[in-house]
Design a protein around this motif. Structure first.
Motif: not given
Length: 355
Positions: A241, A248, A288
């Motif tokens: 990240v 990402l 995420a």
């Protein structure tokens, strides 16, 4: 259409927040996921499958060699017969009873150059800087990020140690000024990753392997200022990240970019960005979270992404209501969340769609 999470158990573990918000999680290839949690003056090791099956006792317990030192990222051997601790002035391996097995001395992570020590090994110098260590998946090596002493200009290094006696096998000088670091082993059992955070000065990312004679290392210039988060369970790449959450990225082991993923657009004035909690739920799926959890918890969301393309599939909906904070995927189709109010560590899986 949102993705519904299905409960897979909930437990309370002392220090369980570090599993989701820190580096207390240790996965080793196909072996069960383990939690390394500090409880008072001890490091407790838990098999997460056993914990969620009802077993609350740790599989191993190791006394901390420096109880006052609460930093560093530690590691436990695959068979849990010894632990290796990343201290302020040494890396030390200990047995279950706390008996020292070996020690690798290095410079002090304290920020004041040439500051004096009292001679008491339990002394903790001011500062938050720390290194990290990791036992290899085969249990024969210990990888450690350390800082050398004044005789070597306080240079940081990545060292490979023999897990039997702490003997240095190889050393890589680093061009870093760390605030902290963490290791991540590759599921192939050969490669090790090192991510070094330097605060506002960015992030450095290295990979290496030791073949018994030669240390082969490469830093990923094209992945600079990126945080190493996870490795694909099928060896298909690793996930990073961007330091400030812009995207990402899925990389091949040499750093080549395979895919990029950005957050879903928002109607809010400030565009969303990714938080630091992300990884592979399984070989096909990444989870995420978006960064609003700190500033506006009601806007924070967990998202499922395609693991090959990093395209967002949809947001995760929890039957218990909105879940705040990070998500920690385990690579086996499940992920963890932590409720700071109740102290509950919850495990989830994606609900199977109805036919």
């Amino acid at each position: 259409m949102s993705i519904t999470a299905q409960p897979h158990g909930s437990v309370k573990l002392p220090g369980g927040a570090a599993l989701v918000n820190g580096f207390a999680f240790e996965g080793r290839g196909n072996a069960p996921c383990r939690a390394l949690l500090r409880n008072g003056d001890e490091l407790e090791v838990y098999d997460l499958d056993e914990v969620f099956a009802g077993e609350r006792a740790p599989t191993a317990v190791f006394p901390l060699p420096w109880p006052g030192w609460d930093r560093g990222v530690h590691s436990v051997s695959p068979d849990a017969t010894f632990a290796v601790f990343s201290g302020q002035r040494a890396v030390r391996a200990v047995g279950p009873g706390g008996e020292p097995l070996w020690e690798y001395r290095h410079g002090c992570w304290g920020p004041e150059l040439d500051h004096a020590h009292t001679g008491d090994e339990q002394e903790v110098c001011p500062g938050i800087e720390h290194g990290s260590c990791r036992v290899s998946d085969g249990g024969r090596l210990v990888w450690a990020h350390v800082v050398l002493g004044p005789e070597e200009d306080w240079q940081e290094c990545w060292v490979v140690l023999d897990a039997r006696d702490g003997r240095e096998l190889a050393r890589l000088p680093l061009d870093s000024a760390a605030s902290g670091s963490h290791h991540l082993s590759h599921p192939d059992g050969l490669h090790m990753g090192l991510c070094i955070g330097m605060g506002q000065d960015g992030v450095l990312l290295h990979w290496a392997r030791w073949d018994g004679e030669e240390l082969t290392c490469w830093d990923l210039d094209e992945a600079s200022d990126r945080i190493l988060m996870d490795v694909h369970p099928g060896h298909a790449g690793f996930l990073t990240v961007e330091h400030y959450g812009a995207d990402l990225t899925l990389h091949a082991l040499d750093g080549t970019v395979l895919a990029e993923g950005v957050p879903e657009p928002s109607d809010e004035e400030d565009p969303p960005c990714w938080d630091y909690g992300c990884g592979f739920v399984d070989a096909d799926t990444v989870i995420a979270s978006t960064v609003e959890s700190d500033e506006d918890p009601d806007r924070a969301l967990h998202w499922m992404l395609d693991a090959r393309t990093l395209r967002v599939r949809d947001a995760v909906v929890y039957p218990t209501g909105r879940v705040r904070g990070y998500a920690r995927p385990l690579g086996d189709g499940t992920w963890l969340t932590y409720d700071g109010g109740s102290g509950a560590l919850s495990r989830w899986t994606e609900a199977t769609p109805r036919a």
